[in-house]
Scaffold this motif. Structure first.
Motif, PDB file in Angstrom:
ATOM      1  N   THR A 177       0.837  -1.199   0.000  1.00  0.00           N
ATOM      2  CA  THR A 177       0.000   0.000   0.000  1.00  0.00           C
ATOM      3  C   THR A 177       0.873   1.250   0.000  1.00  0.00           C
ATOM      4  OG1 THR A 177      -1.800  -1.139   1.139  1.00  0.00           O
ATOM      5  CG2 THR A 177      -1.793   1.274   1.254  1.00  0.00           C
ATOM      6  N   ASP A 178       1.871   1.278   0.872  1.00  0.00           N
ATOM      7  CA  ASP A 178       2.788   2.424   0.918  1.00  0.00           C
ATOM      8  C   ASP A 178       3.444   2.669  -0.442  1.00  0.00           C
ATOM      9  OD1 ASP A 178       2.253   2.711   3.632  1.00  0.00           O
ATOM     10  OD2 ASP A 178       4.126   1.749   4.275  1.00  0.00           O
ATOM     11  N   LEU A 179       3.858   1.593  -1.092  1.00  0.00           N
ATOM     12  CA  LEU A 179       4.511   1.718  -2.400  1.00  0.00           C
ATOM     13  C   LEU A 179       3.549   2.275  -3.447  1.00  0.00           C
ATOM     14  CD1 LEU A 179       7.051   1.261  -4.089  1.00  0.00           C
ATOM     15  CD2 LEU A 179       6.242  -1.063  -4.503  1.00  0.00           C
ATOM     16  N   MET A 180       2.314   1.813  -3.438  1.00  0.00           N
ATOM     17  CA  MET A 180       1.329   2.320  -4.394  1.00  0.00           C
ATOM     18  C   MET A 180       1.040   3.801  -4.145  1.00  0.00           C
ATOM     19  SD  MET A 180       0.886  -0.091  -6.477  1.00  0.00           S
ATOM     20  CE  MET A 180      -0.389   0.695  -7.443  1.00  0.00           C
ATOM     21  N   VAL A 181       0.984   4.204  -2.879  1.00  0.00           N
ATOM     22  CA  VAL A 181       0.783   5.622  -2.562  1.00  0.00           C
ATOM     23  C   VAL A 181       1.962   6.433  -3.088  1.00  0.00           C
ATOM     24  CG1 VAL A 181       0.654   7.310  -0.685  1.00  0.00           C
ATOM     25  CG2 VAL A 181      -0.710   5.217  -0.568  1.00  0.00           C
ATOM     26  N   GLU A 182       3.164   5.917  -2.885  1.00  0.00           N
ATOM     27  CA  GLU A 182       4.361   6.630  -3.334  1.00  0.00           C
ATOM     28  C   GLU A 182       4.430   6.738  -4.855  1.00  0.00           C
ATOM     29  OE1 GLU A 182       9.123   5.742  -3.597  1.00  0.00           O
ATOM     30  OE2 GLU A 182       8.057   4.955  -1.858  1.00  0.00           O
ATOM     31  N   VAL A 183       4.181   5.622  -5.546  1.00  0.00           N
ATOM     32  CA  VAL A 183       4.371   5.589  -6.994  1.00  0.00           C
ATOM     33  C   VAL A 183       3.143   6.121  -7.744  1.00  0.00           C
ATOM     34  CG1 VAL A 183       4.797   4.089  -8.983  1.00  0.00           C
ATOM     35  CG2 VAL A 183       6.046   3.708  -6.853  1.00  0.00           C
ATOM     36  N   GLU A 184       2.017   5.441  -7.594  1.00  0.00           N
ATOM     37  CA  GLU A 184       0.841   5.855  -8.361  1.00  0.00           C
ATOM     38  C   GLU A 184       0.192   7.111  -7.784  1.00  0.00           C
ATOM     39  OE1 GLU A 184      -3.363   4.165 -10.165  1.00  0.00           O
ATOM     40  OE2 GLU A 184      -2.091   2.812  -9.027  1.00  0.00           O
ATOM     41  N   GLY A 185       0.164   7.198  -6.446  1.00  0.00           N
ATOM     42  CA  GLY A 185      -0.455   8.357  -5.805  1.00  0.00           C
ATOM     43  C   GLY A 185       0.468   9.547  -5.692  1.00  0.00           C
ATOM     44  N   GLN A 186       1.696   9.396  -6.178  1.00  0.00           N
ATOM     45  CA  GLN A 186       2.695  10.459  -6.164  1.00  0.00           C
ATOM     46  C   GLN A 186       2.881  11.071  -4.774  1.00  0.00           C
ATOM     47  OE1 GLN A 186       1.919  13.206  -9.397  1.00  0.00           O
ATOM     48  NE2 GLN A 186       1.373  11.524 -10.747  1.00  0.00           N
ATOM     49  N   GLY A 187       2.780  10.197  -3.755  1.00  0.00           N
ATOM     50  CA  GLY A 187       3.034  10.631  -2.385  1.00  0.00           C
ATOM     51  C   GLY A 187       1.861  11.273  -1.681  1.00  0.00           C
ATOM     52  N   ASP A 188       0.720  11.381  -2.338  1.00  0.00           N
ATOM     53  CA  ASP A 188      -0.463  11.996  -1.729  1.00  0.00           C
ATOM     54  C   ASP A 188      -1.069  11.032  -0.703  1.00  0.00           C
ATOM     55  OD1 ASP A 188      -2.873  13.152  -1.023  1.00  0.00           O
ATOM     56  OD2 ASP A 188      -3.660  13.228  -3.074  1.00  0.00           O
ATOM     57  N   PRO A 189      -1.038  11.370   0.603  1.00  0.00           N
ATOM     58  CA  PRO A 189      -1.545  10.458   1.626  1.00  0.00           C
ATOM     59  C   PRO A 189      -3.041  10.146   1.471  1.00  0.00           C
ATOM     60  CG  PRO A 189      -0.960  12.579   2.593  1.00  0.00           C
ATOM     61  CD  PRO A 189      -0.527  12.611   1.172  1.00  0.00           C
ATOM     62  N   ASP A 190      -3.805  11.026   0.847  1.00  0.00           N
ATOM     63  CA  ASP A 190      -5.232  10.771   0.633  1.00  0.00           C
ATOM     64  C   ASP A 190      -5.469   9.631  -0.367  1.00  0.00           C
ATOM     65  OD1 ASP A 190      -6.038  12.742   2.414  1.00  0.00           O
ATOM     66  OD2 ASP A 190      -6.127  14.283   0.851  1.00  0.00           O
ATOM     67  N   PHE A 191      -4.465   9.337  -1.184  1.00  0.00           N
ATOM     68  CA  PHE A 191      -4.581   8.260  -2.173  1.00  0.00           C
ATOM     69  C   PHE A 191      -4.691   6.896  -1.496  1.00  0.00           C
ATOM     70  CE2 PHE A 191      -2.814   5.272  -5.335  1.00  0.00           C
ATOM     71  CZ  PHE A 191      -3.643   5.557  -6.420  1.00  0.00           C
ATOM     72  N   ARG A 192      -4.190   6.770  -0.275  1.00  0.00           N
ATOM     73  CA  ARG A 192      -4.176   5.497   0.462  1.00  0.00           C
ATOM     74  C   ARG A 192      -5.550   4.836   0.504  1.00  0.00           C
ATOM     75  NH1 ARG A 192      -0.907   2.960   3.691  1.00  0.00           N
ATOM     76  NH2 ARG A 192       0.617   4.608   3.551  1.00  0.00           N
ATOM     77  N   ARG A 193      -6.592   5.626   0.689  1.00  0.00           N
ATOM     78  CA  ARG A 193      -7.938   5.043   0.826  1.00  0.00           C
ATOM     79  C   ARG A 193      -8.455   4.452  -0.489  1.00  0.00           C
ATOM     80  NH1 ARG A 193      -9.501  10.689   1.872  1.00  0.00           N
ATOM     81  NH2 ARG A 193     -10.179  11.560  -0.100  1.00  0.00           N
ATOM     82  N   ASN A 194      -7.718   4.653  -1.579  1.00  0.00           N
ATOM     83  CA  ASN A 194      -8.105   4.102  -2.878  1.00  0.00           C
ATOM     84  C   ASN A 194      -7.341   2.830  -3.249  1.00  0.00           C
ATOM     85  OD1 ASN A 194      -9.918   6.279  -3.589  1.00  0.00           O
ATOM     86  ND2 ASN A 194      -8.092   7.532  -3.805  1.00  0.00           N
ATOM     87  N   VAL A 195      -6.436   2.412  -2.405  1.00  0.00           N
ATOM     88  CA  VAL A 195      -5.557   1.277  -2.731  1.00  0.00           C
ATOM     89  C   VAL A 195      -6.115  -0.020  -2.150  1.00  0.00           C
ATOM     90  CG1 VAL A 195      -3.228   0.329  -2.519  1.00  0.00           C
ATOM     91  CG2 VAL A 195      -3.536   2.800  -2.776  1.00  0.00           C
TER      92      VAL A 195
END
Length: 87
Positions: free
Chosen positions: A26-44
């Motif tokens: 999950t952290d990796l997907m936030v970093e790579v696809e979400g470009q570091g946006d912590p709000d992206f976490r809830r979409n993973v």
């Protein structure tokens, strides 16, 4: 919204390892696809699919639960590692 599926043989990961794997992927997907946006976490979404050893082959050899326990250590009924693998 990413969906990540990890396929593995049942008995290789214990509960703590699965938790760590789910968190780190999950952290990796936030970093790579979400470009570091912590709000992206809830979409993973991350899922671990475990198949029975008889459904897998490595180098033409079908692993058995005893072989897996001998290599990685035994798991209890709750999925926690109860015995370390012999080295």
């Amino acid at each position: 919204m990413p969906y990540v599926t990890i396929s593995t043989v049942r008995g290789i990961f214990d509960v703590a390892q699965k938790k760590a794997l789910l968190e780190r992927v999950t952290d990796l997907m936030v970093e790579v696809e979400g470009q570091g946006d912590p709000d992206f976490r809830r979409n993973v979404w991350v899922k671990i699919e475990e198949g029975e050893p008889a459904s897998w082959s490595l180098g033409g050899m079908m692993p058995t639960p005893d072989m897996i326990a001998g290599k990685f250590g035994a798991l209890d009924s709750g999925g926690r590692r109860v015995a370390k693998a012999k080295v």
